[in-house]
Enzyme design. Structure first.
Site, PDB file in Angstrom:
ATOM      1  N   LYS A 178       0.825  -1.216   0.000  1.00 11.51           N
ATOM      2  CA  LYS A 178       0.000   0.000   0.000  1.00 11.51           C
ATOM      3  C   LYS A 178       0.858   1.265   0.000  1.00 11.51           C
ATOM      4  O   LYS A 178       0.394   2.323  -0.401  1.00 11.51           O
ATOM      5  CB  LYS A 178      -0.975  -0.030   1.159  1.00 11.51           C
ATOM      6  CG  LYS A 178      -1.937  -1.220   0.991  1.00 11.51           C
ATOM      7  CD  LYS A 178      -3.247  -1.074   1.660  1.00 11.51           C
ATOM      8  CE  LYS A 178      -4.195  -2.194   1.287  1.00 11.51           C
ATOM      9  NZ  LYS A 178      -3.611  -3.573   1.357  1.00 11.51           N
TER      10      LYS A 178
HETATM   11  C1  LIG Z   1      -4.142  -4.725   0.668  1.00  5.77           C
HETATM   12  C2  LIG Z   1      -3.287  -5.938   0.514  1.00  5.77           C
HETATM   13  C3  LIG Z   1      -3.591  -6.960  -0.425  1.00  5.77           C
HETATM   14  C4  LIG Z   1      -4.820  -6.906  -1.302  1.00  5.77           C
HETATM   15  O1  LIG Z   1      -4.741  -5.917  -2.293  1.00  5.77           O
HETATM   16  P1  LIG Z   1      -6.087  -5.407  -3.016  1.00  5.77           P
HETATM   17  O2  LIG Z   1      -5.668  -4.270  -3.848  1.00  5.77           O
HETATM   18  O3  LIG Z   1      -7.015  -5.012  -1.897  1.00  5.77           O
HETATM   19  O4  LIG Z   1      -6.613  -6.545  -3.804  1.00  5.77           O
HETATM   20  C5  LIG Z   1      -2.726  -8.036  -0.525  1.00  5.77           C
HETATM   21  N1  LIG Z   1      -1.647  -8.150   0.272  1.00  5.77           N
HETATM   22  C6  LIG Z   1      -1.335  -7.222   1.192  1.00  5.77           C
HETATM   23  C7  LIG Z   1      -0.147  -7.423   2.048  1.00  5.77           C
HETATM   24  C8  LIG Z   1      -2.140  -6.083   1.344  1.00  5.77           C
HETATM   25  O5  LIG Z   1      -1.817  -5.155   2.269  1.00  5.77           O
END
Ligand SMILES: *Cc1c(COP(=O)(O)O)cnc(C)c1O
Length: 494
Positions: free
Chosen positions: A112
């Site tokens: 993120k």
């Molecule tokens: C948020 C997240 C995901 C999922 O990603 P999306 O864009 O919500 O599909 C997968 N792995 C981690 C570690 C995350 O923080």
């Protein structure tokens, strides 16, 4: 170049990119999408010679057409800098014959950061563009990860403030330390007595509180949203798919034009949707393999064309994928339906009312870009152990879900197209699960001690981001009841 306009999947619009970023969710409850997907602005060969910030600039510039070059270059330079622990920003590791795209080298050691480190810059540039001099106030409830990534992104960004609420006693010790040690005069972190849903509901009430909005207005402030449906988070994510392809090309692993598959550990469908947009820009992508954990609502969707959230919810070792409503899927559904807002509204209303909807046959036919798969808890742990024992490469549980799904996909289909597995978190973020798989039986007093043990046993260094919060002073100590969230926000905004 003709400007790209943004429309809500439910019909509202058009607005400019900067309006869409400032607004977040469209007023009709839909998600903003561009009225067309631009082509890649340079050849793949040219893109492969760019640094990460320069490549990100090219992608942003193609989509966010009402921003100036100068603004976007400043955004990219301000986001993709020493906050990341490698100048490559998103390194690509070759492990056996699989490539892992490591998106965990930012401040919170999870993917993120790729979008939340640039969103604050895009928002302040968008506000300037809209001649909106109001200070932007971000309120977020977090179950652990998003809160810290948003805090790290907005900390000390002029013209913004951010308040984060997390459930008291409801996040991991490392997650809590990451948040309560957050620096930046414009940051506020509050533990609330309640669970995540209580905190989330509290934040929604504050955002919808008319009196509070008027008070903010008097103080020259406005609310905005940093959550994953903001188009300002989606567009920057396209860049790392192009970057991964460009890296493979530069290192001679593929020839220009060869297809590459991506396997993406998926929750809210934001990450993999960015890969789909990259494909539509002209990036030679084969299959997009959507990996789910035991909460396999997306696997069922891709196998049957029916989305059905009426099912038990499981807590797993890959918590960021424990999701039954994948918000960003609405953008894909809108497109599958021929960008028909009426159709989209109808399906989304059914999801709200009945908890399920079925695609029409012609929409189903267009799902061929994707393949779905899932891994249960046992398969996930086994994949962490297999990859460690064979290659001495560590996977976090989210990445392991994707890696396991890819192995099964390959066995079942015989598809041996070069494949990139998207690696979304550092193994040091989930030391308990990872150590359980690679060194069963080893325990430690707390998560920090376990991280040290993991480093000793594996020879992988503890990331700087973990060491920083270990010794950093605690700056945020407020604990409050849900009913006191409003007065705490007002006190912070003084
Ligand atoms: C948020 C997240 C995901 C999922 O990603 P999306 O864009 O919500 O599909 C997968 N792995 C981690 C570690 C995350 O923080």
């Amino acid at each position: 170049m003709k400007e790209i306009a943004y429309y809500s999947t439910r019909g509202f619009g058009p607005v400019t990119a900067s309006e869409a970023i400032l607004t977040g969710l469209a007023p009709d409850g839909g998600l903003f999408v561009p009225d067309r997907i631009p082509a890649l602005p340079l050849s793949l060969g040219e893109l492969s010679r760019l640094s990460y910030p320069d490549l990100a600039y090219e992608i942003l510039h193609a989509f966010l057409t009402d921003f100036s070059e100068e603004e976007l270059r400043a955004c990219c330079a301000g986001a993709y800098d020493e906050k990341f622990d490698t100048p490559e920003i998103a390194p690509l590791a070759k492990v056996g014959d699989v490539y892992y795209l490591e998106l965990y080298h930012g401040k919170t050691i999870a993917f993120k950061d790729m979008a939340l480190s640039i969103l604050p810059h895009l928002m302040t540039a968008a506000a300037a563009r809209q001649q909106d001099r109001k200070e932007i106030v971000i309120l977020t409830a977090t179950s652990g990860d998003t809160g810290k990534a948003a805090l790290a992104g907005f900390a000390n960004v002029p013209g913004t403030r951010i308040a984060v609420f997390y459930p008291h006693g409801g996040v991991s010790p490392i997650q809590e330390r990451q948040m309560v040690t957050q620096e930046g005069e414009n940051t506020c972190v509050i533990a609330v007595r309640g669970n995540f849903d209580d905190a989330q509901t509290g934040v929604k009430q504050l955002l919808g509180d008319e009196a509070l909005r008027e008070e903010l207005d008097r103080r020259g402030m406005r609310f905005s949203s940093a959550n994953s449906i903001n188009i300002g988070r989606l567009v920057p994510q396209i860049a790392y798919y192009v970057h991964a392809y460009a890296r493979l090309l530069r290192e001679g692993e593929i020839r220009e034009g060869d297809p590459v598959n991506f396997t993406v550990p998926t929750g809210n469908f934001g990450n993999i949707l960015a890969a789909y947009y990259a494909k539509k820009m002209g990036l030679p992508v084969g299959k997009l393999i959507c990996a789910s954990n035991r909460n396999r609502v997306l696997f069922d969707f891709f196998s049957t064309g029916t989305y059905d959230r009426r099912r038990p919810f499981y807590l797993t070792t890959s918590p960021s994928m424990d999701i039954l409503i994948s918000s960003n899927l609405e953008r894909l559904v809108y497109e599958l339906g021929g960008e028909d807002a009426g159709k989209d509204r109808d399906l989304m209303a059914r999801l709200t009312k009945d908890g399920t909807y079925e695609l029409t046959p012609d929409m189903k036919e267009k799902l061929t870009d994707f393949a779905g798969g899932y891994a249960d808890e046992e398969q996930t742990a086994a994949e962490i152990a297999r990859v460690w024992n064979t290659y001495q490469y560590l996977l976090d549980p989210h990445t392991a879900v994707a890696s396991s799904v890819y192995q099964s996909y390959r066995k079942e289909t015989g598809d041996d197209t070069p494949t990139v597995v998207v690696s979304t978190a550092s193994p040091f973020k989930f030391t308990g699960t990872v150590m359980g798989a690679v060194c069963p039986g080893v325990t430690a007093a707390d998560d920090f001690a376990l991280a040290d043990r993991m480093a000793q046993e594996t020879g992988w260094p503890v990331p700087a981001a973990v060491n920083e919060v270990r010794s950093a002073p605690v700056r945020h100590r407020t604990v409050c009841d849900i009913s006191a969230m409003k007065e705490n926000v007002l006190a912070f905004l003084k």
